[in-house]
Design an enzyme around this catalytic site. Structure first.
Site, PDB file in Angstrom:
ATOM      1  CG  HIS A  44       2.437   7.662 -22.003  1.00 53.40           C
ATOM      2  ND1 HIS A  44       2.005   8.731 -22.818  1.00 53.40           N
ATOM      3  CD2 HIS A  44       1.983   6.640 -22.329  1.00 53.40           C
ATOM      4  CE1 HIS A  44       1.320   8.142 -23.808  1.00 53.40           C
ATOM      5  NE2 HIS A  44       1.315   6.973 -23.435  1.00 53.40           N
ATOM      6  CG  LEU A  45       5.147   4.423 -16.248  1.00 50.28           C
ATOM      7  CD1 LEU A  45       5.105   3.961 -14.694  1.00 50.28           C
ATOM      8  CD2 LEU A  45       6.390   4.536 -16.796  1.00 50.28           C
ATOM      9  CG  ASP A  84       0.462   5.811 -17.757  1.00 49.07           C
ATOM     10  OD1 ASP A  84       1.527   6.058 -17.091  1.00 49.07           O
ATOM     11  OD2 ASP A  84       0.371   5.111 -18.866  1.00 49.07           O
ATOM     12  CD  GLU A 136       1.544  12.166 -22.240  1.00 45.75           C
ATOM     13  OE1 GLU A 136       2.514  11.442 -22.855  1.00 45.75           O
ATOM     14  OE2 GLU A 136       0.786  11.459 -21.582  1.00 45.75           O
ATOM     15  CG  ASP A 164     -16.903   0.905 -27.862  1.00 47.99           C
ATOM     16  OD1 ASP A 164     -17.610   1.561 -29.087  1.00 47.99           O
ATOM     17  OD2 ASP A 164     -16.147   0.584 -27.954  1.00 47.99           O
ATOM     18  CB  ILE A 197      -6.624  -1.696 -24.228  1.00 49.86           C
ATOM     19  CG1 ILE A 197      -5.682  -2.044 -25.042  1.00 49.86           C
ATOM     20  CG2 ILE A 197      -6.216  -1.350 -22.842  1.00 49.86           C
ATOM     21  CD1 ILE A 197      -4.530  -0.639 -25.248  1.00 49.86           C
TER      22      ILE A 197
END
Length: 531
Positions: free
Chosen positions: A281-282, A258, A263, A173, A154
């Protein structure tokens, strides 16, 4: 008789039709997952269970699933499946790890635009009949520096989209090599450099002990003044209290979240702050993504039930039933070797070299390779599996080489794994004894004979008197029971290593005490999944 599949959550009609078209008897009961007792009653009738997140595949449910062979999760997260219980039951657990990558990346970009131009606040103000044009002064993305924390699947898509927006992109990374970074058109940097220079920061890493609060209070203090932060990855990557304070002080200009540490998030320090955009959380919530993962899971489950082909399995290698009987212990060994080296290696890996000797050289080496690679990658991505691991390694430019040879030593067969980084090479070898248990037989070229346990402690030192006593006394002082103790050395007075198999994790205080003695050049706790 045709296999029977139960769809107990909301999958698309198109996905359900795939089962029918492939000759599988399917029952579509999209609300059944919410009725635990009814599901428990019906599950013995099915060979396959297709789910999203509402159905909970618990140990109790699996115990009743007399005929169940495969669970397919439409999506990446499998927290609602007891994978250990499924493995013991012989049930394969599949997911669809690549079906929602673009959707999640696009949501991160959308959130970046929203916080840059204060779109939600401006919209609410205008809906309220106000015309506060001068209040909502935004900033352009063009020419700004985007810091991407995590440049995997992603994160890599976000980098690509950001470059198309004419942003300068830097990425942190540990598993991103220089060559791969160059191909992506991003600048590979260390975390501190990213924090100090990024105008926008977006996070795309899994939640692990290493990434927990990666944007801690201390790291937030290092941020460039006026930065805007986007998190569409996992809750817990950012210290929300510290970020709220930085937003109130003006050090951080805005944030778009998000995901949250807890949660469903009904309350958060970030709520109701100016220029903070929040969504429930979409990240994967688009029609296309939901359809993609549903179609993929239907195809994967059909393939397995009809042909035995295994794709995106979290708890089983891609091998035939006949191979699995022989290869099972060797697959575990491959994973342990990779996991050991992965836990020991912090810098980017350029190459993984795997040597198969003797009897193991005649097995399904592709599956064993996947086991090694998955073990190495598990430190960076706990959700990695034997199918996705080679894909991730390829994307990160890691070269994989395999060598097989006839029996050359005391063992009928063994596996040796070597990783290459810019700084060093690190190797470990192991074999499977007649009792079916994997063992480490060599580390850093030093011969040992070490049983593998869930919790271990690895130390390196100069071969001098007192090491065993110091280790034993320190573990005793901190109430750590040693189940097995293995020593090895390159030669008298040379480099030596110790592997302790212990009953519980080693307290940090015990490791601090060992380090404080000055006798050890390295003290490293290790964990292995030996289930």
């Amino acid at each position: 008789m045709a296999p029977k599949v139960l769809v107990s959550d909301k999958l698309s009609e198109t996905a359900v039709q795939i089962f029918r078209d492939r000759g599988i008897d399917v029952d579509f009961m999209p609300e059944l997952g919410k009725d635990k007792e009814k599901l428990l009653e019906l599950i013995p009738n099915y060979d396959g269970l297709a789910i999203r997140s509402a159905t909970k595949a618990t140990e109790k449910l699996l115990a009743s699933a007399a005929n169940l062979k495969v669970i397919g999760r439409a999506g990446i997260g499998t927290d609602n499946v007891d994978k250990d219980a499924a493995s013991k039951k012989g049930v394969i657990v599949m997911n669809t790890p690549f079906g929602n990558m673009i959707t999640t990346a696009e949501h991160a970009i959308a959130m970046m635009f929203a916080v840059a131009r204060q779109i939600p606040e401006a919209s609410a103000s205008t809906h309220a009949g106000k015309w506060e044009k001068s209040k909502f002064m935004g900033v352009e993305l063009t020419g700004k520096t985007l810091g991407v924390i995590g440049a995997g699947n992603i994160g890599g898509i976000v980098c690509d989209r950001a470059r198309a927006l004419k942003m300068r992109v830097m990425a942190y990374d540990p598993f991103l090599g220089e060559e791969k970074a160059e191909k992506m058109g991003v600048q590979k940097v260390e975390l501190d450099e990213l924090l100090a220079n990024a105008d926008f920061i977006t996070l795309h890493v899994p939640f692990t002990e290493q990434t927990k609060n990666i944007l801690s209070k201390e790291n937030i203090a290092k941020l460039k003044k006026g930065v805007r932060i986007v998190n569409c990855a996992r809750g817990g990557l950012v210290d929300e209290d510290a970020l709220a304070e930085a937003l109130k002080s003006g050090h951080v200009a805005g944030a778009a979240f998000d995901v949250f540490a807890v949660e469903p998030a009904t309350d958060s320090p970030l709520f109701n702050l100016p220029n903070v955009v929040v969504t429930p959380h979409l990240g994967a919530a688009t029609t296309e993504a939901q359809e993609n993962v549903a179609l993929q899971v239907a195809e994967q489950m059909s393939d397995y039930l009809l042909t035995g082909a295994v794709t995106n399995a979290l708890n089983m290698p891609s091998v035939t039933a006949e191979e699995a009987k022989v290869m099972g212990p060797w697959v575990k060994l491959a994973g342990h070797l990779g996991n050991f080296i992965g836990q020991m290696t912090d810098e980017p890996i350029k190459a993984i070299n795997i040597l198969y000797d003797g009897t193991v050289a005649e097995m399904n080496l592709e599956a064993l390779n996947c086991g090694v690679i998955a073990g190495i990658m598990k430190k960076a991505n706990p959700d990695v599996n034997m199918v996705s691991a080679p894909v991730i390694a390829k994307e990160r430019g890691i070269q994989i080489s395999t060598t097989n040879q006839d029996k050359s030593g005391a063992f009928d067969g063994y596996i040796k794994v070597t990783v290459v980084t810019d700084k060093r090479e690190r190797s470990a070898a192991g074999t499977v004894f007649s009792d079916g248990k994997p063992r480490f037989i060599q580390i850093k070229g030093i011969n040992i004979d070490a049983e593998i346990g869930s919790h271990m402690l690895y130390t390196t030192n100069e071969d001098v008197p007192g090491i065993i006593g110091t280790l034993g006394a320190t573990m005793g002082k901190h109430d750590v029971n040693i189940a097995n103790f293995t020593l090895g050395r390159a030669g008298a007075g040379g480099e030596a290593i110790a592997l302790l198999y212990i009953d519980h994790p080693v307290p940090q205080a015990a490791m601090d005490d060992l380090t404080a003695t000055g006798m050890f050049s390295q003290v490293k706790p290790l964990t292995f999944d030996v289930g």
